[in-house]
Design a protein around this motif. Sequence first.
Motif, PDB file in Angstrom:
ATOM      1  N   MET A   1      -2.087   4.808   7.241  1.00 13.38           N
ATOM      2  CA  MET A   1      -1.400   6.041   6.873  1.00 13.38           C
ATOM      3  C   MET A   1       0.096   5.935   7.153  1.00 13.38           C
ATOM      4  O   MET A   1       0.921   6.369   6.338  1.00 13.38           O
ATOM      5  N   GLN A   2       0.480   5.377   8.288  1.00 11.03           N
ATOM      6  CA  GLN A   2       1.899   5.205   8.581  1.00 11.03           C
ATOM      7  C   GLN A   2       2.567   4.279   7.572  1.00 11.03           C
ATOM      8  O   GLN A   2       3.702   4.522   7.143  1.00 11.03           O
ATOM      9  N   THR A   3       1.870   3.246   7.172  1.00 12.57           N
ATOM     10  CA  THR A   3       2.416   2.336   6.165  1.00 12.57           C
ATOM     11  C   THR A   3       2.589   3.038   4.828  1.00 12.57           C
ATOM     12  O   THR A   3       3.600   2.861   4.146  1.00 12.57           O
ATOM     13  N   THR A   4       1.610   3.862   4.478  1.00 15.46           N
ATOM     14  CA  THR A   4       1.682   4.579   3.202  1.00 15.46           C
ATOM     15  C   THR A   4       2.840   5.561   3.184  1.00 15.46           C
ATOM     16  O   THR A   4       3.612   5.616   2.218  1.00 15.46           O
ATOM     17  N   VAL A   5       2.971   6.342   4.262  1.00 10.18           N
ATOM     18  CA  VAL A   5       3.963   7.423   4.293  1.00 10.18           C
ATOM     19  C   VAL A   5       5.376   6.893   4.513  1.00 10.18           C
ATOM     20  O   VAL A   5       6.336   7.371   3.906  1.00 10.18           O
ATOM     21  N   ARG A   6       5.517   5.873   5.368  1.00 11.55           N
ATOM     22  CA  ARG A   6       6.851   5.440   5.770  1.00 11.55           C
ATOM     23  C   ARG A   6       7.354   4.201   5.044  1.00 11.55           C
ATOM     24  O   ARG A   6       8.547   3.885   5.118  1.00 11.55           O
ATOM     25  N   VAL A   7       6.467   3.496   4.367  1.00 12.46           N
ATOM     26  CA  VAL A   7       6.883   2.267   3.684  1.00 12.46           C
ATOM     27  C   VAL A   7       6.631   2.366   2.191  1.00 12.46           C
ATOM     28  O   VAL A   7       7.549   2.251   1.371  1.00 12.46           O
ATOM     29  N   VAL A   8       5.378   2.572   1.797  1.00 14.67           N
ATOM     30  CA  VAL A   8       5.015   2.548   0.375  1.00 14.67           C
ATOM     31  C   VAL A   8       5.614   3.740  -0.363  1.00 14.67           C
ATOM     32  O   VAL A   8       6.200   3.593  -1.441  1.00 14.67           O
ATOM     33  N   PHE A   9       5.465   4.921   0.226  1.00 14.16           N
ATOM     34  CA  PHE A   9       5.957   6.132  -0.451  1.00 14.16           C
ATOM     35  C   PHE A   9       7.463   6.088  -0.687  1.00 14.16           C
ATOM     36  O   PHE A   9       7.920   6.341  -1.809  1.00 14.16           O
ATOM     37  N   PRO A  10       8.293   5.769   0.321  1.00 13.64           N
ATOM     38  CA  PRO A  10       9.740   5.666   0.041  1.00 13.64           C
ATOM     39  C   PRO A  10      10.079   4.577  -0.965  1.00 13.64           C
ATOM     40  O   PRO A  10      11.005   4.741  -1.773  1.00 13.64           O
ATOM     41  N   ALA A  11       9.343   3.461  -0.934  1.00 13.24           N
ATOM     42  CA  ALA A  11       9.642   2.380  -1.870  1.00 13.24           C
ATOM     43  C   ALA A  11       9.320   2.768  -3.300  1.00 13.24           C
ATOM     44  O   ALA A  11       9.951   2.280  -4.248  1.00 13.24           O
ATOM     45  N   ALA A  12       8.337   3.651  -3.494  1.00  9.04           N
ATOM     46  CA  ALA A  12       7.929   4.076  -4.838  1.00  9.04           C
ATOM     47  C   ALA A  12       8.500   5.438  -5.205  1.00  9.04           C
ATOM     48  O   ALA A  12       8.042   6.051  -6.174  1.00  9.04           O
ATOM     49  N   LEU A  13       9.506   5.898  -4.456  1.00  5.08           N
ATOM     50  CA  LEU A  13       9.986   7.269  -4.628  1.00  5.08           C
ATOM     51  C   LEU A  13      10.546   7.523  -6.015  1.00  5.08           C
ATOM     52  O   LEU A  13      10.363   8.599  -6.583  1.00  5.08           O
ATOM     53  N   SER A  14      11.233   6.542  -6.595  1.00  9.22           N
ATOM     54  CA  SER A  14      11.815   6.758  -7.931  1.00  9.22           C
ATOM     55  C   SER A  14      10.718   7.001  -8.966  1.00  9.22           C
ATOM     56  O   SER A  14      10.840   7.903  -9.811  1.00  9.22           O
ATOM     57  N   GLY A  15       9.642   6.236  -8.916  1.00  6.45           N
ATOM     58  CA  GLY A  15       8.544   6.455  -9.849  1.00  6.45           C
ATOM     59  C   GLY A  15       7.830   7.762  -9.598  1.00  6.45           C
ATOM     60  O   GLY A  15       7.392   8.433 -10.544  1.00  6.45           O
ATOM     61  N   ILE A  16       7.703   8.159  -8.334  1.00  2.00           N
ATOM     62  CA  ILE A  16       7.057   9.431  -8.011  1.00  2.00           C
ATOM     63  C   ILE A  16       7.898  10.600  -8.508  1.00  2.00           C
ATOM     64  O   ILE A  16       7.379  11.573  -9.051  1.00  2.00           O
ATOM     65  N   VAL A  17       9.211  10.508  -8.322  1.00  4.65           N
ATOM     66  CA  VAL A  17      10.105  11.564  -8.831  1.00  4.65           C
ATOM     67  C   VAL A  17       9.995  11.672 -10.341  1.00  4.65           C
ATOM     68  O   VAL A  17       9.937  12.775 -10.902  1.00  4.65           O
ATOM     69  N   ALA A  18       9.959  10.543 -11.026  1.00  8.38           N
ATOM     70  CA  ALA A  18       9.816  10.560 -12.485  1.00  8.38           C
ATOM     71  C   ALA A  18       8.498  11.208 -12.894  1.00  8.38           C
ATOM     72  O   ALA A  18       8.444  11.962 -13.882  1.00  8.38           O
ATOM     73  N   ALA A  19       7.419  10.963 -12.154  1.00  5.61           N
ATOM     74  CA  ALA A  19       6.121  11.568 -12.465  1.00  5.61           C
ATOM     75  C   ALA A  19       6.166  13.083 -12.288  1.00  5.61           C
ATOM     76  O   ALA A  19       5.646  13.831 -13.130  1.00  5.61           O
ATOM     77  N   VAL A  20       6.786  13.541 -11.206  1.00  2.00           N
ATOM     78  CA  VAL A  20       6.867  14.984 -10.970  1.00  2.00           C
ATOM     79  C   VAL A  20       7.728  15.663 -12.025  1.00  2.00           C
ATOM     80  O   VAL A  20       7.382  16.739 -12.539  1.00  2.00           O
ATOM     81  N   VAL A  21       8.841  15.053 -12.384  1.00  2.00           N
ATOM     82  CA  VAL A  21       9.726  15.648 -13.395  1.00  2.00           C
ATOM     83  C   VAL A  21       9.032  15.687 -14.753  1.00  2.00           C
ATOM     84  O   VAL A  21       9.175  16.658 -15.510  1.00  2.00           O
ATOM     85  N   LEU A  22       8.264  14.651 -15.081  1.00  4.29           N
ATOM     86  CA  LEU A  22       7.499  14.674 -16.319  1.00  4.29           C
ATOM     87  C   LEU A  22       6.480  15.810 -16.298  1.00  4.29           C
ATOM     88  O   LEU A  22       6.263  16.480 -17.314  1.00  4.29           O
ATOM     89  N   GLY A  23       5.872  16.043 -15.134  1.00  7.02           N
ATOM     90  CA  GLY A  23       4.958  17.175 -15.015  1.00  7.02           C
ATOM     91  C   GLY A  23       5.674  18.501 -15.209  1.00  7.02           C
ATOM     92  O   GLY A  23       5.138  19.421 -15.838  1.00  7.02           O
ATOM     93  N   ILE A  24       6.895  18.625 -14.679  1.00  6.10           N
ATOM     94  CA  ILE A  24       7.681  19.846 -14.867  1.00  6.10           C
ATOM     95  C   ILE A  24       7.975  20.069 -16.343  1.00  6.10           C
ATOM     96  O   ILE A  24       7.834  21.188 -16.868  1.00  6.10           O
ATOM     97  N   SER A  25       8.376  19.016 -17.029  1.00  3.99           N
ATOM     98  CA  SER A  25       8.685  19.139 -18.456  1.00  3.99           C
ATOM     99  C   SER A  25       7.458  19.575 -19.251  1.00  3.99           C
ATOM    100  O   SER A  25       7.554  20.405 -20.159  1.00  3.99           O
ATOM    101  N   ARG A  26       6.309  19.022 -18.885  1.00  4.32           N
ATOM    102  CA  ARG A  26       5.097  19.410 -19.603  1.00  4.32           C
ATOM    103  C   ARG A  26       4.721  20.848 -19.315  1.00  4.32           C
ATOM    104  O   ARG A  26       4.249  21.566 -20.198  1.00  4.32           O
ATOM    105  N   ALA A  27       4.916  21.294 -18.070  1.00  3.08           N
ATOM    106  CA  ALA A  27       4.587  22.672 -17.719  1.00  3.08           C
ATOM    107  C   ALA A  27       5.495  23.662 -18.443  1.00  3.08           C
ATOM    108  O   ALA A  27       5.042  24.701 -18.928  1.00  3.08           O
ATOM    109  N   ILE A  28       6.783  23.353 -18.519  1.00  3.12           N
ATOM    110  CA  ILE A  28       7.715  24.262 -19.191  1.00  3.12           C
ATOM    111  C   ILE A  28       7.401  24.362 -20.676  1.00  3.12           C
ATOM    112  O   ILE A  28       7.509  25.433 -21.284  1.00  3.12           O
ATOM    113  N   GLY A  29       6.983  23.254 -21.280  1.00  4.91           N
ATOM    114  CA  GLY A  29       6.712  23.262 -22.712  1.00  4.91           C
ATOM    115  C   GLY A  29       5.298  23.632 -23.093  1.00  4.91           C
ATOM    116  O   GLY A  29       4.981  23.672 -24.291  1.00  4.91           O
ATOM    117  N   GLU A  30       4.431  23.924 -22.126  1.00  5.23           N
ATOM    118  CA  GLU A  30       3.044  24.271 -22.439  1.00  5.23           C
ATOM    119  C   GLU A  30       2.973  25.637 -23.137  1.00  5.23           C
ATOM    120  O   GLU A  30       3.661  26.587 -22.757  1.00  5.23           O
TER     121      GLU A  30
END
Length: 327
Positions: free
Chosen positions: A222-251
Amino acid sequence: MSTKTRDGGRPDSGGHPVAWEGPPVDLTAQSPRIGEKIIKAVLVSAAALSVLVTVGIVASLFAPVAEFFTHVGVGEFLFGTEWTALFGDKFNWDDKSWGVLPLVTATLMITLISLVVAVPFGLGAAIYLSEYASQRVRKIFKPILEILAGVPTVVYGFLALTVITPILKPLLGIEGIYSMISPGIVMGFMIVPTVASLSEDAMSAVPLALRQGSYALGANRMQTTVRVVFPAALSGIVAAVVLGISRAIGETMIVAIAAGNLPLFTADPLKGAQTMTGFIAQAASGDTPHGSPSYYSLFAIGALLFVMTLLINMISIRLVRKYRQAY
């Protein structure tokens, strides 16, 4: 035994290389590579087509939007709190109110509710599939999760109206059959596959060496996931959330069915309200005469929705570039 130099010549008696005396070597391509040129042309055409489509959308909106704002002030449109575009005489501009804030507020409120549902569940599913699930479990559960993205949105709309609203009505005291919280919750579950799938892809792309280094320092999974993997993949996670926002606004269909058709300026999620896409669905149903004020208001709402989506995408690009990490 004589040896050749790196450029193909032989050294002289002093050990110094001499110039190559053979025929010149032709390093150019021996074939015209027609297939590669065709592929390049197809890719350039695809990129150009996306740009042309965007330009075409802007061009198609320009004339009706300009006509709309010759009768309605920009300040009245953006900051007014009453929207009555479909009331009164269909061809009279003066007996209607053109404040778009009720539609924008309802759109943002339902989008916010959907994100409250989609982000925790989506990221939780992504973390499990990427860091905890076995390869066999991942192959089974990820396609099942992505099936939710293929369910027609009209099904989600009737689910919100006939299942979620009756459940929440006695619990939260919802008055009537319409509310913003029901379509927001259902829309959140609709967005979960988008957030989960893209976030899982971003987390799986993080090099294994980072995880191994974290484990070597004594961190648990869990510490590896939260403190290492998650920050390293943050750009892709942000892109996923923003894509979800765009889909929600246009639904459209979920909010058109379950949120109601009353343009009410309120921040209470227990009340029904009309969103921007809900108004477009209602006004474009066939009862709006061509050239009427409500007809031009469709294009004004569409242009505002286009600008909002564009701003969200621009913010997304800046965030992705800021947090992107190369390995």
